[in-house]
Design an enzyme around this catalytic site. Structure first.
Site, PDB file in Angstrom:
ATOM      1  N   CYS A  74      24.235  73.800 -23.794  1.00  0.00           N
ATOM      2  CA  CYS A  74      22.896  73.581 -23.837  1.00  0.00           C
ATOM      3  C   CYS A  74      22.238  74.840 -23.234  1.00  0.00           C
ATOM      4  CB  CYS A  74      22.488  72.326 -23.525  1.00  0.00           C
ATOM      5  SG  CYS A  74      20.750  71.931 -23.736  1.00  0.00           S
ATOM      6  N   TYR A  75      21.742  74.523 -21.968  1.00  0.00           N
ATOM      7  CA  TYR A  75      21.127  75.809 -21.161  1.00  0.00           C
ATOM      8  C   TYR A  75      22.253  76.890 -21.156  1.00  0.00           C
ATOM      9  CZ  TYR A  75      19.782  78.863 -17.476  1.00  0.00           C
ATOM     10  OH  TYR A  75      19.026  79.816 -16.722  1.00  0.00           O
ATOM     11  N   GLU A 134      29.742  66.210 -24.391  1.00  0.00           N
ATOM     12  CA  GLU A 134      30.127  65.399 -23.229  1.00  0.00           C
ATOM     13  C   GLU A 134      29.483  64.180 -23.473  1.00  0.00           C
ATOM     14  OE1 GLU A 134      28.114  67.659 -22.954  1.00  0.00           O
ATOM     15  OE2 GLU A 134      26.493  67.297 -21.392  1.00  0.00           O
ATOM     16  N   HIS A 172      25.211  68.319 -26.903  1.00  0.00           N
ATOM     17  CA  HIS A 172      26.267  67.860 -25.604  1.00  0.00           C
ATOM     18  C   HIS A 172      27.367  67.157 -26.170  1.00  0.00           C
ATOM     19  CE1 HIS A 172      23.277  68.989 -22.398  1.00  0.00           C
ATOM     20  NE2 HIS A 172      22.293  68.599 -23.444  1.00  0.00           N
ATOM     21  N   LYS A 220      34.844  58.199  -8.825  1.00  0.00           N
ATOM     22  CA  LYS A 220      35.013  56.895  -8.595  1.00  0.00           C
ATOM     23  C   LYS A 220      36.221  56.264  -9.476  1.00  0.00           C
ATOM     24  CE  LYS A 220      33.125  53.464  -5.744  1.00  0.00           C
ATOM     25  NZ  LYS A 220      32.697  53.806  -4.682  1.00  0.00           N
ATOM     26  N   ASP A 269      36.383  52.945  -1.276  1.00  0.00           N
ATOM     27  CA  ASP A 269      36.898  54.318  -1.184  1.00  0.00           C
ATOM     28  C   ASP A 269      37.632  54.303   0.357  1.00  0.00           C
ATOM     29  OD1 ASP A 269      35.196  54.938  -3.110  1.00  0.00           O
ATOM     30  OD2 ASP A 269      33.616  55.584  -1.885  1.00  0.00           O
ATOM     31  N   SER A 270      37.298  53.720   1.415  1.00  0.00           N
ATOM     32  CA  SER A 270      37.982  53.728   2.399  1.00  0.00           C
ATOM     33  C   SER A 270      39.238  52.844   2.497  1.00  0.00           C
ATOM     34  CB  SER A 270      37.100  53.208   3.789  1.00  0.00           C
ATOM     35  OG  SER A 270      36.462  51.879   3.665  1.00  0.00           O
ATOM     36  N   GLY A 311      20.865  72.707 -18.332  1.00  0.00           N
ATOM     37  CA  GLY A 311      19.962  72.858 -17.065  1.00  0.00           C
ATOM     38  C   GLY A 311      18.651  72.701 -17.500  1.00  0.00           C
ATOM     39  N   SER A 365      35.609  49.959   5.885  1.00  0.00           N
ATOM     40  CA  SER A 365      34.273  49.141   5.970  1.00  0.00           C
ATOM     41  C   SER A 365      34.475  48.061   5.001  1.00  0.00           C
ATOM     42  CB  SER A 365      33.302  50.115   5.185  1.00  0.00           C
ATOM     43  OG  SER A 365      33.646  50.674   3.838  1.00  0.00           O
TER      44      SER A 365
END
Ligand code: XMP
Length: 511
Positions: A82-83, A171, A169, A367, A227-228, A55, A223
């Site tokens: 980190c934070y 990640e 980090h 996604k 996603d849809s 953060g 659409s």
């Protein structure tokens, strides 16, 4: 969810990345903002482990995010990053210091000592740092398990309580052994077994909805986006013809796109699809409108009106399916504090409509996970990996007034540009590319005649997240081919320019 990890979000820039990295290791991760969950809720939820994110704050600022120190006494393993590391040190009685001279940014050499978090990690490796504050004294009960040249406590561990903190980090891919460290935390320390598998997701969801939606009339707005499409196909596999999809073709789509969408859903999947051909209606509403936000508003409202009309024709509908995905859930406030730009919600459906239930089958997925499900369901790659396309479509790529002729010109130019670009290897780094019809006209010459035609702008950007983008260094010969074809094949265009602006200061779209 049998096995899950809590990513407790303190506002760090990498919070979504942390959750994705955990899921890549087949463990389900859920992001919750630190102020949206209590210690008792955490206890009740049965998390296997907790990761405190980074953060931007300093633990000593009164206004900075804090958390109930009882969290360290739940017996649930914790990894502070980190934070999150500094916060854990501070909560447990250690000291956090701040000194510009101790700040580290970028690749840094890390020296680690043996501990469960660093199993199979070499003694010396590269990690990614981004901090000013640092833990200067580890709390009682914690051992210092890593250092760097500037950081006396780059990692700390209380192995008896399974509490770990790292200043760097893990990640971020620049941390060479970050994946191994996360693996150690998830599997060795938290005891996860890796039960989160995308292969099972589709099959389990289909079985679940087949049962829970049996006999219900279900509606979905398509659409043409990923996603849809994935949500609709998933539901179709579960309930077949009890699902009706409505595809509002507002006439602002790219060349042949409406027919393509129809051919996939009606043709390939045999779904019940209503295509509302309302091109003229939208054009009429947009007549004379030049202001971008007004265009968006008109299109958004009209889209909802058409959808409602089509839904009404179907009689009573019990359930609405929506393609909400996990980042939408996080960004809309359930997770972190950031909010989506309002204009990105165009096409969102009204709350006023009367449905018994809303089903969001992709609500927990990122996604890339949605794409994997899409491929699993047999949706064509061209749709699964489709680049983003704004809800208001070409309306925000025609500067100024929108007319049918301008739409046709733009569709043609856009198609040529995409064709030429896709022939070149540069397509692999191009995240989004399209043509824009400017409202600038300029003088040209064709044969012996003077022309006065429109200027087309080409845009191609490279990005990971579309929040910031770089303009793509397209080879000149690709630009040259696109330019000569556009000016040669489309009457009314006599000039082509390439947009070399990044975001910020520009945006991806011109409007
Ligand atoms: P900007 O132009 O804000 O675009 O840099 C970032 C990404 O969002 C897409 N975009 C939209 N998507 N409705 C949408 O659904 C919109 O009104 C809209 N405006 C921009 C844009 O294509 C890019 O991918």
């Amino acid at each position: 969810m049998e096995e899950k990890i809590l990513v407790l979000d303190f506002g760090g820039q990498y919070n979504q990345l942390i959750a994705r990295r955990v899921r890549e290791q087949n463990v389900y991760a859920e992001i919750r903002a630190y102020h949206n969950i209590t210690v008792s809720e955490i206890q009740a939820a049965g998390y296997r482990g907790i990761i405190f994110t980074g953060g931007p704050n300093s633990v000593y600022d009164a206004a900075s995010p804090h958390f109930d120190p009882q969290i360290l006494n739940l017996g649930i393993p914790v990894l502070g990053i980190c934070y999150g590391d500094q916060l854990m040190a501070w909560m447990a009685g250690g000291t956090v210091s701040s000194a510009e001279s101790s700040s580290e940014y970028g690749k840094t050499t890390l020296r680690c000592k043996p501990c469960a978090l660093f199993r199979d990690v070499p003694e010396t490796s590269i990690c990614w740092m981004s901090h000013t504050d640092f833990v200067s004294h580890a709390p009682a009960g914690f051992a210092v398990v890593a250092t760097t040249n500037k950081c006396p406590c780059a990692a700390m561990a209380d192995e008896s309580r399974k509490l770990y903190g790292v200043q760097f980090h893990p990640e971020v891919t620049h941390t060479e052994w970050g994946k191994q460290m996360l693996h150690n935390f998830l599997y060795d320390i938290c005891g996860c077994r890796g039960l989160w598998r995308m292969e099972n997701f589709a099959a389990e969801s289909i079985a679940k909805y087949r049962q829970s939606l049996a006999g219900k009339k279900v509606l979905c707005a398509l659409s043409g986006g990923v996603d849809s499409a994935v949500a609709a196909v998933l539901l179709h596999k579960a309930i077949g013809d009890n699902l009706t999809c409505v595809f509002v073709d507002h006439g602002l789509l790219r060349k042949d796109e409406g027919d393509w969408v129809e051919s996939i859903f009606r043709g390939q999947f045999g779904m019940r699809l209503i295509r509302a051909n309302v091109q003229e209606r939208f054009l009429k509403k947009l007549e004379g409108v030049t202001e971008p936000e007004r265009k968006r508003k008109i299109i958004g409202e009209e889209f909802i009106r058409v959808f409602e009309e089509e839904a009404r024709k179907l009689g009573k509908v019990d359930v609405l399916v929506q393609g909400t995905i996990y980042p939408d859930v996080i960004e809309s406030g359930a997770g972190s504090a950031s909010t989506i730009k309002s204009h990105h919600n165009v096409g969102g459906l009204p709350e006023v409509m009367d449905f018994e239930q809303i089903v969001e089958p992709l609500r927990d997925l990122f996604k890339d996970e949605v794409r994997r499900v899409g491929l699993e369901l047999g949706i064509p790659e061209a749709l699964v990996f489709r680049q983003p396309f704004p809800g208001p479509g070409l309306a925000v790529r025609i500067i100024g007034q929108i007319t049918f002729d301008k739409l046709e010109i733009l569709r043609q130019a856009d198609w040529i540009f995409r064709q030429e670009l896709e022939k070149d290897p540069v397509r692999r780094v191009a995240s989004q590319y399209f043509a824009v019809l400017t409202d600038t006209r300029s003088v040209g010459v064709m044969g012996d005649a003077r022309t006065y035609g429109y200027t087309v702008a080409l845009r191609c950007v490279t990005t990971d997240d579309f929040m910031t983008v770089d303009w793509t260094r397209i080879p000149f010969d690709v630009l040259e081919r696109a330019s000569s074809r556009i000016t040669g094949e489309i009457p009314g265009i006599n000039r082509v320019v390439y947009d070399i602006t990044s975001k910020p200061p520009a945006t991806v779209e011109w409007e």
